[in-house]
Design a protein around this motif. Structure first.
Motif, PDB file in Angstrom:
ATOM      1  N   TYR A  97       0.845  -1.203   0.000  1.00 33.25           N
ATOM      2  CA  TYR A  97       0.000   0.000   0.000  1.00 33.25           C
ATOM      3  C   TYR A  97       0.879   1.251   0.000  1.00 33.25           C
ATOM      4  O   TYR A  97       0.652   2.185  -0.780  1.00 33.25           O
ATOM      5  CB  TYR A  97      -0.925  -0.024   1.218  1.00 33.25           C
ATOM      6  N   ALA A  98       1.903   1.260   0.840  1.00 34.27           N
ATOM      7  CA  ALA A  98       2.816   2.402   0.891  1.00 34.27           C
ATOM      8  C   ALA A  98       3.511   2.601  -0.445  1.00 34.27           C
ATOM      9  O   ALA A  98       3.655   3.735  -0.924  1.00 34.27           O
ATOM     10  CB  ALA A  98       3.837   2.214   2.014  1.00 34.27           C
ATOM     11  N   ALA A  99       3.925   1.520  -1.079  1.00 34.95           N
ATOM     12  CA  ALA A  99       4.589   1.630  -2.382  1.00 34.95           C
ATOM     13  C   ALA A  99       3.650   2.249  -3.412  1.00 34.95           C
ATOM     14  O   ALA A  99       4.042   3.130  -4.186  1.00 34.95           O
ATOM     15  CB  ALA A  99       5.051   0.250  -2.847  1.00 34.95           C
ATOM     16  N   GLU A 100       2.388   1.827  -3.422  1.00 37.28           N
ATOM     17  CA  GLU A 100       1.436   2.363  -4.395  1.00 37.28           C
ATOM     18  C   GLU A 100       1.102   3.829  -4.108  1.00 37.28           C
ATOM     19  O   GLU A 100       0.884   4.604  -5.041  1.00 37.28           O
ATOM     20  CB  GLU A 100       0.184   1.499  -4.420  1.00 37.28           C
ATOM     21  N   LEU A 101       1.089   4.206  -2.846  1.00 36.13           N
ATOM     22  CA  LEU A 101       0.865   5.623  -2.521  1.00 36.13           C
ATOM     23  C   LEU A 101       1.989   6.494  -3.062  1.00 36.13           C
ATOM     24  O   LEU A 101       1.755   7.627  -3.482  1.00 36.13           O
ATOM     25  CB  LEU A 101       0.731   5.815  -1.003  1.00 36.13           C
ATOM     26  N   GLU A 141      12.527  -6.260  -3.539  1.00 38.47           N
ATOM     27  CA  GLU A 141      12.069  -6.331  -4.938  1.00 38.47           C
ATOM     28  C   GLU A 141      10.548  -6.394  -5.040  1.00 38.47           C
ATOM     29  O   GLU A 141       9.975  -5.967  -6.042  1.00 38.47           O
ATOM     30  CB  GLU A 141      12.713  -7.509  -5.673  1.00 38.47           C
ATOM     31  N   MET A 142       9.860  -6.900  -4.019  1.00 37.94           N
ATOM     32  CA  MET A 142       8.398  -6.956  -4.048  1.00 37.94           C
ATOM     33  C   MET A 142       7.801  -5.540  -4.047  1.00 37.94           C
ATOM     34  O   MET A 142       6.788  -5.291  -4.705  1.00 37.94           O
ATOM     35  CB  MET A 142       7.843  -7.733  -2.860  1.00 37.94           C
ATOM     36  N   VAL A 143       8.428  -4.638  -3.324  1.00 33.03           N
ATOM     37  CA  VAL A 143       7.985  -3.242  -3.297  1.00 33.03           C
ATOM     38  C   VAL A 143       8.155  -2.640  -4.694  1.00 33.03           C
ATOM     39  O   VAL A 143       7.261  -1.961  -5.210  1.00 33.03           O
ATOM     40  CB  VAL A 143       8.778  -2.429  -2.250  1.00 33.03           C
TER      41      VAL A 143
END
Length: 187
Positions: A97-101, A141-143
């Motif tokens: 969620y943080a990565a998408e924000l 890498e997932m982020v």
């Protein structure tokens, strides 16, 4: 046992993200796809206002057709920052969620730099994903995958294709968890 469950959940989420990147883009506009993502993330009123930058620098600069933006952190619909270090105890949903924000903030900076319309974007060159995590954290890498997948969902595979760099850091400014920086160009 917890580490194995965490790793399995991350792999599942990454597989789901990968599936979304290879689905064909439907006959919708960039704005339509962006609005779907904004609503999914909790931004009910469309693109949020950008918070101010933290220093004496510009949030974006356009030179000829090249767009340079400052790194963009995870700013929630509630007007708060997501901060702290990612660890094996951090729920996968929280970190993704943080990565998408961060993508929303980065695209907002680009949008404002090119006159308020993402349809003026010619394409992307480079995406840099920065995550605060311990040296032994195995899932940075997932982020980055979540970041790239979201960009491609919004822009489609042609316009959204990009080169990517992943940086793990012991700290980011103001204790941010993730930041995304994009270099792009106008039409």
């Amino acid at each position: 046992m917890m580490k194995k469950l965490f790793a399995i959940s991350l792999l599942f989420l990454a597989a789901c993200s990968e599936q979304t990147t290879i689905e064909p883009v439907t006959e919708t506009t960039i704005d339509d796809r962006l609005n779907i993502e904004l609503e999914r993330l909790g931004f009910k009123d469309g693109m949020p206002e950008l918070p101010p930058v933290f220093g004496p620098y510009e949030p974006s600069v356009v030179v000829d057709k090249e767009i340079y933006i400052t790194a963009s952190a995870a700013y929630t619909p509630k007007g708060t920052w997501i901060t702290g270090t990612i660890t094996n105890d951090t729920p996968a949903e929280h970190m993704l969620y943080a990565a998408e924000l961060t993508v929303i903030q980065a695209l907002n900076r680009i949008r404002l730099a090119i006159g308020g319309d993402l349809n003026n974007l010619g394409g992307l060159h480079n995406v840099v994903v920065m995550t605060t995590a311990p040296v032994d954290y195995p899932h940075v890498e997932m982020v980055a995958e979540a970041t790239s997948a979201m960009i491609i969902r919004i822009f489609g595979p042609e316009l959204g294709k990009h080169e990517r760099s992943i940086l793990r850091s012991v700290s980011l400014p103001v204790n941010m968890t993730h930041e995304t920086e994009i270099r792009a160009y106008t039409k």
